[in-house]
Scaffold this active site. Structure first.
Site, mmCIF file in Angstrom:
data_model
loop_
_atom_site.group_PDB
_atom_site.id
_atom_site.type_symbol
_atom_site.label_atom_id
_atom_site.label_comp_id
_atom_site.label_asym_id
_atom_site.label_seq_id
_atom_site.Cartn_x
_atom_site.Cartn_y
_atom_site.Cartn_z
ATOM 1 N N ASP A 153 0.823 -1.208 0.000
ATOM 2 C CA ASP A 153 0.000 0.000 0.000
ATOM 3 C C ASP A 153 0.863 1.266 0.000
ATOM 4 O OD1 ASP A 153 -2.278 1.851 0.794
ATOM 5 O OD2 ASP A 153 -3.285 -0.088 0.825
ATOM 6 N N HIS A 194 -3.777 4.941 4.374
ATOM 7 C CA HIS A 194 -4.527 3.748 4.001
ATOM 8 C C HIS A 194 -3.831 2.465 4.451
ATOM 9 C CE1 HIS A 194 -6.338 0.948 0.843
ATOM 10 N NE2 HIS A 194 -7.380 1.424 1.505
ATOM 11 N N SER A 368 1.340 20.433 10.372
ATOM 12 C CA SER A 368 0.319 20.001 11.320
ATOM 13 C C SER A 368 -0.849 20.984 11.395
ATOM 14 C CB SER A 368 0.936 19.840 12.700
ATOM 15 O OG SER A 368 -0.024 19.350 13.584
#
Ligand SMILES: *[C@@H]1O[C@H](CO)[C@@H](O)[C@H](O)[C@H]1NC(C)=O
Ligand SMILES: *[C@@H]1O[C@H](CO)[C@@H](O)[C@H](O)[C@H]1NC(C)=O
Ligand SMILES: [Ca+2]
Ligand SMILES: [Ca+2]
Length: 368
Positions: A153, A194, A368
């Site tokens: 992934d 993911h 962030s």
């Protein structure tokens, strides 16, 4: 000389007796006396026992109680009553000992992970229709122990507090940057989560007071980072054959466009990697390739047009909603071999848990 012999005898006997708990004798005897309950009563009276009756459905077998013997003793009982064994009508006798037996339901004890209560697909206790009988598999000993899974992934957070315990660097590689560390690239939109989420569903640590419990919480889990860059046939082949004698299961939740117009599948190299894997991988037992069947339902996409999920070398997995219906994104086709609850639908994964790692790295990278 004699005393030495005695010492040796004691040592020898000591070595033969299994270590651990001492044997404990009870004040109950099992006795076999043919000839009916009357015969048994007469023997019991003669030797000072109380006949408590037949043992279950065992004909001629009686439960004798001896009140003047201790309920628990490390020595077998001696005395006139033990002469019962000599009685001709007594065919067999056994002073009962205390046996050690453990309940086998320890897995049904609850875990201390905060999301455990919400993991209805593992234990459907309230407000749900059914679960996947995962506890049933756990109780039979299938917890992922001894199994190595790799998630192909966008990378996995190997330092994630709920993943690091089961993280396996030998089952991991980063083909996007060509190094052993599959940690995802962090960015402002947080798009590369993911792989980490998939890894959590599989193998998040159980009972570590953190986040959730993976379905195979004793499995080793690695990550192959290969979706965060340009894809080639060669890169797919490399990913699908990484450590083929070490990794048992390759889990892929990606494929060609689900746009309802694309017909595509593995190129020649990926095709060969899959075939080699099922023939030779896992030390000859065959690699296991698990594939998500596709999310193109809205575009009327069909998983038969996806050569990965449709391959005879992959196990294609579809999805269902919590109420057992088809989700809007589901693709139907004949190659589907299994169906599971799916992430859009209240499925807990490490993505829902605080990951100190992600927080720190986002801060470092200033996004962030
Ligand atoms: C055991 O039997 C012997 C001989 O019949 C008797 O002298 C003795 O008192 C008995 N002992 C007990 C503890 O009943
Ligand atoms: C989880 O850990 C707790 C201690 O924090 C323990 O009491 C409990 O038995 C453990 N549960 C399982 C299922 O092992
Ligand atoms: Ca956990
Ligand atoms: Ca598709």
């Amino acid at each position: 000389m004699l005393s030495w012999l005695r010492v040796w005898t004691v040592l020898l006997l000591g070595a033969l007796i299994p270590a651990g708990r001492p044997r404990l004798y009870t004040n109950r005897w099992a006795v076999r006396i043919p000839g009916g309950p009357g015969a048994a009563d007469r023997v019991a009276d003669k030797y000072g026992f109380l006949n408590m009756g037949q043992i279950g459905n065992l004909e001629d077998h009686y439960h004798f109680l001896h009140h003047r013997t201790m309920k628990r003793s490390t020595l077998s009982s001696r005395g006139n009553h033990s002469l019962i064994a000599m009685e001709t009508s007594v065919k067999w006798v056994q002073q009962q000992m205390i046996l050690h037996r453990k309940k086998r339901d320890r897995q049904s004890a609850n875990f201390n992970d905060p999301k455990w209560e919400k993991m209805w697909y593992i234990h459907c206790d309230q407000n749900c229709l059914t679960d996947m009988n995962i506890k049933g598999a756990w109780n039979k000993g299938y917890t992922g122990k001894g199994v190595v899974v790799s998630i192909l992934d966008d990378g996995i957070e190997r330092q994630h507090p709920d993943l690091k315990q089961n993280y396996d660097s030998r089952a991991s590689w980063d083909f996007n940057t060509g190094d052993p560390d599959p940690t995802p690239r962090y960015d402002a939109t947080n798009e590369n989560k993911h792989g980490t989420r998939c890894a959590g569903v599989v193998a998040a640590a159980a009972n570590n007071s953190h986040c959730m419990v993976g379905i195979a919480y004793n499995a080793r889990v690695g990550g192959v980072r290969m979706l965060d860059g340009d894809m080639t046939d060669m890169l797919e082949a490399q990913s699908l054959s990484l450590q083929q004698n070490y990794i048992d299961i390759y889990s892929s939740s990606w494929g060609p466009d689900d746009d309802g117009k694309t017909v595509d599948g593995p190129g020649p190299l990926a095709h060969m990697a899959l075939e080699n894997g099922i023939r030779k991988g896992r030390k000859g037992r065959g690699s296991i390739f698990v594939w998500a069947s596709g999310n193109g339902g809205r575009n009327k996409d069909h998983c038969s047009c996806d050569g990965y999920t449709n391959s005879i070398y992959t196990i294609s997995v579809s999805s269902t909603t919590q109420s057992g219906l088809k989700p809007w994104y589901l693709e139907e086709c004949a190659s589907t071999l299994a169906t599971t609850y799916s992430s859009g639908d209240n499925l807990v994964t490490v993505g829902h848990c605080p990951s100190t790692v992600r927080g720190v790295l986002l801060t470092i990278s200033g996004t962030s």
